[in-house]
Design a protein around this motif. Structure first.
Motif, PDB file in Angstrom:
ATOM      1  N   LYS A  85       0.828  -1.219   0.000  1.00 43.55           N
ATOM      2  CA  LYS A  85       0.000   0.000   0.000  1.00 43.55           C
ATOM      3  C   LYS A  85       0.856   1.262   0.000  1.00 43.55           C
ATOM      4  CE  LYS A  85      -3.781  -2.284   2.369  1.00 43.55           C
ATOM      5  NZ  LYS A  85      -4.681  -2.287   3.522  1.00 43.55           N
ATOM      6  N   ASN A  86       2.089   1.165  -0.516  1.00 42.98           N
ATOM      7  CA  ASN A  86       2.996   2.314  -0.523  1.00 42.98           C
ATOM      8  C   ASN A  86       3.575   2.587  -1.915  1.00 42.98           C
ATOM      9  OD1 ASN A  86       4.563  -0.001  -0.614  1.00 42.98           O
ATOM     10  ND2 ASN A  86       6.116   0.760   0.807  1.00 42.98           N
ATOM     11  N   LEU A  87       2.894   2.140  -2.963  1.00 46.23           N
ATOM     12  CA  LEU A  87       3.411   2.327  -4.322  1.00 46.23           C
ATOM     13  C   LEU A  87       3.655   3.800  -4.657  1.00 46.23           C
ATOM     14  CD1 LEU A  87       4.353   0.986  -6.917  1.00 46.23           C
ATOM     15  CD2 LEU A  87       1.980   1.070  -7.733  1.00 46.23           C
ATOM     16  N   PRO A  88       2.739   4.722  -4.363  1.00 44.72           N
ATOM     17  CA  PRO A  88       3.037   6.134  -4.684  1.00 44.72           C
ATOM     18  C   PRO A  88       4.319   6.644  -4.009  1.00 44.72           C
ATOM     19  CG  PRO A  88       0.705   5.870  -4.192  1.00 44.72           C
ATOM     20  CD  PRO A  88       1.376   4.563  -3.851  1.00 44.72           C
ATOM     21  N   GLU A  89       4.549   6.243  -2.779  1.00 47.06           N
ATOM     22  CA  GLU A  89       5.754   6.660  -2.064  1.00 47.06           C
ATOM     23  C   GLU A  89       7.010   6.053  -2.705  1.00 47.06           C
ATOM     24  OE1 GLU A  89       7.787   5.576   2.179  1.00 47.06           O
ATOM     25  OE2 GLU A  89       5.648   6.050   2.208  1.00 47.06           O
ATOM     26  N   LEU A  90       6.953   4.775  -3.083  1.00 44.48           N
ATOM     27  CA  LEU A  90       8.094   4.116  -3.735  1.00 44.48           C
ATOM     28  C   LEU A  90       8.404   4.783  -5.076  1.00 44.48           C
ATOM     29  CD1 LEU A  90       7.234   0.379  -2.957  1.00 44.48           C
ATOM     30  CD2 LEU A  90       9.084   1.732  -1.954  1.00 44.48           C
ATOM     31  N   LEU A  91       7.371   5.091  -5.845  1.00 44.60           N
ATOM     32  CA  LEU A  91       7.567   5.770  -7.136  1.00 44.60           C
ATOM     33  C   LEU A  91       8.176   7.151  -6.940  1.00 44.60           C
ATOM     34  CD1 LEU A  91       4.226   4.780  -8.885  1.00 44.60           C
ATOM     35  CD2 LEU A  91       6.522   4.068  -9.574  1.00 44.60           C
ATOM     36  N   ARG A  92       7.669   7.890  -5.978  1.00 46.67           N
ATOM     37  CA  ARG A  92       8.186   9.238  -5.696  1.00 46.67           C
ATOM     38  C   ARG A  92       9.664   9.177  -5.304  1.00 46.67           C
ATOM     39  NH1 ARG A  92       4.229  10.736  -2.860  1.00 46.67           N
ATOM     40  NH2 ARG A  92       4.993   9.915  -0.886  1.00 46.67           N
ATOM     41  N   ASP A  93      10.015   8.225  -4.424  1.00 45.01           N
ATOM     42  CA  ASP A  93      11.410   8.084  -3.988  1.00 45.01           C
ATOM     43  C   ASP A  93      12.332   7.707  -5.151  1.00 45.01           C
ATOM     44  OD1 ASP A  93      10.665   8.741  -1.419  1.00 45.01           O
ATOM     45  OD2 ASP A  93      10.730   6.676  -0.663  1.00 45.01           O
ATOM     46  N   ALA A  94      11.880   6.804  -6.015  1.00 48.89           N
ATOM     47  CA  ALA A  94      12.693   6.379  -7.166  1.00 48.89           C
ATOM     48  C   ALA A  94      12.906   7.531  -8.137  1.00 48.89           C
ATOM     49  CB  ALA A  94      12.038   5.195  -7.873  1.00 48.89           C
ATOM     50  N   GLN A  95      11.860   8.303  -8.393  1.00 52.46           N
ATOM     51  CA  GLN A  95      11.988   9.448  -9.296  1.00 52.46           C
ATOM     52  C   GLN A  95      12.865  10.537  -8.683  1.00 52.46           C
ATOM     53  OE1 GLN A  95       7.837  10.219  -9.889  1.00 52.46           O
ATOM     54  NE2 GLN A  95       7.642   8.608 -11.435  1.00 52.46           N
TER      55      GLN A  95
END
Length: 184
Positions: A85-95
């Motif tokens: 349930k943390n995909l948006p956070e993972l995407l933000r961190d990777a970008q």
């Protein structure tokens, strides 16, 4: 008198040695050639991909992997994280990680990656210039798996010097992305 003759001789010698036009040496281009990539399967408990046999693989904790290329003094670092349930956070961190290099980079090119048959979706970033990392990527299945990867060299970043090795390892990163499959 002897000193006068010696001095005259040295002047004549100096003038005679200055004959001919002096030209600068032409610029030389360093030509580095690396062997064609041979691939073999590499598998963790969470994913698998085709790796270059030139790479020395070190497995870390939580299915993370380091691919060392001693011939090029470079490494590809792959980090695995579970999506919870943390995909948006993972995407933000990777970008965010990819764009931390914008200060030293001349250009960052984004390339969307989609492999629907293997449920692998992501982004590849190619970094040009004297940045610390020459390539970054992330891939996910959008449900439970998330992988980030970075290319680093063990030398001071000088884009002109590392360019041939960077291009070779960027191809390896694309191959990893294209061959990646989730194992569970």
């Amino acid at each position: 008198m002897k000193l006068h003759k010696l001095f005259s001789f040295l002047i004549i010698l100096a003038l005679a040695s200055c004959s001919g036009e002096q030209l600068p040496k032409p610029k030389a281009m360093l030509r580095l050639e690396y062997p064609e990539a041979l691939r073999k399967s590499f598998k963790t408990s969470k994913y698998q991909f085709q790796q270059n046999t030139l790479a020395l693989v070190t497995e870390g904790s939580n299915s993370s992997v380091t691919l060392d290329y001693p011939l090029m003094d470079g490494s590809i670092f792959i980090t695995y994280k579970e999506v919870n349930k943390n995909l948006p956070e993972l995407l933000r961190d990777a970008q965010k990680l990819s764009y931390e290099h914008v200060v030293k980079a001349d250009n960052i090119t984004e390339q969307l990656f989609i492999n629907g048959s293997n449920r692998v979706y992501g982004m590849y970033y190619e970094v040009e210039g004297d940045a610390a990392s020459q390539a970054q990527f992330y891939v996910t299945d959008s449900i439970s798996h998330f992988i980030t990867g970075s290319l680093y060299f063990k030398v001071k970043p000088n884009y002109d010097s590392i360019y041939p090795a960077a291009v070779y390892l960027q191809k390896d990163i694309r191959s990893i992305m294209e061959s990646l499959e989730w194992t569970d």
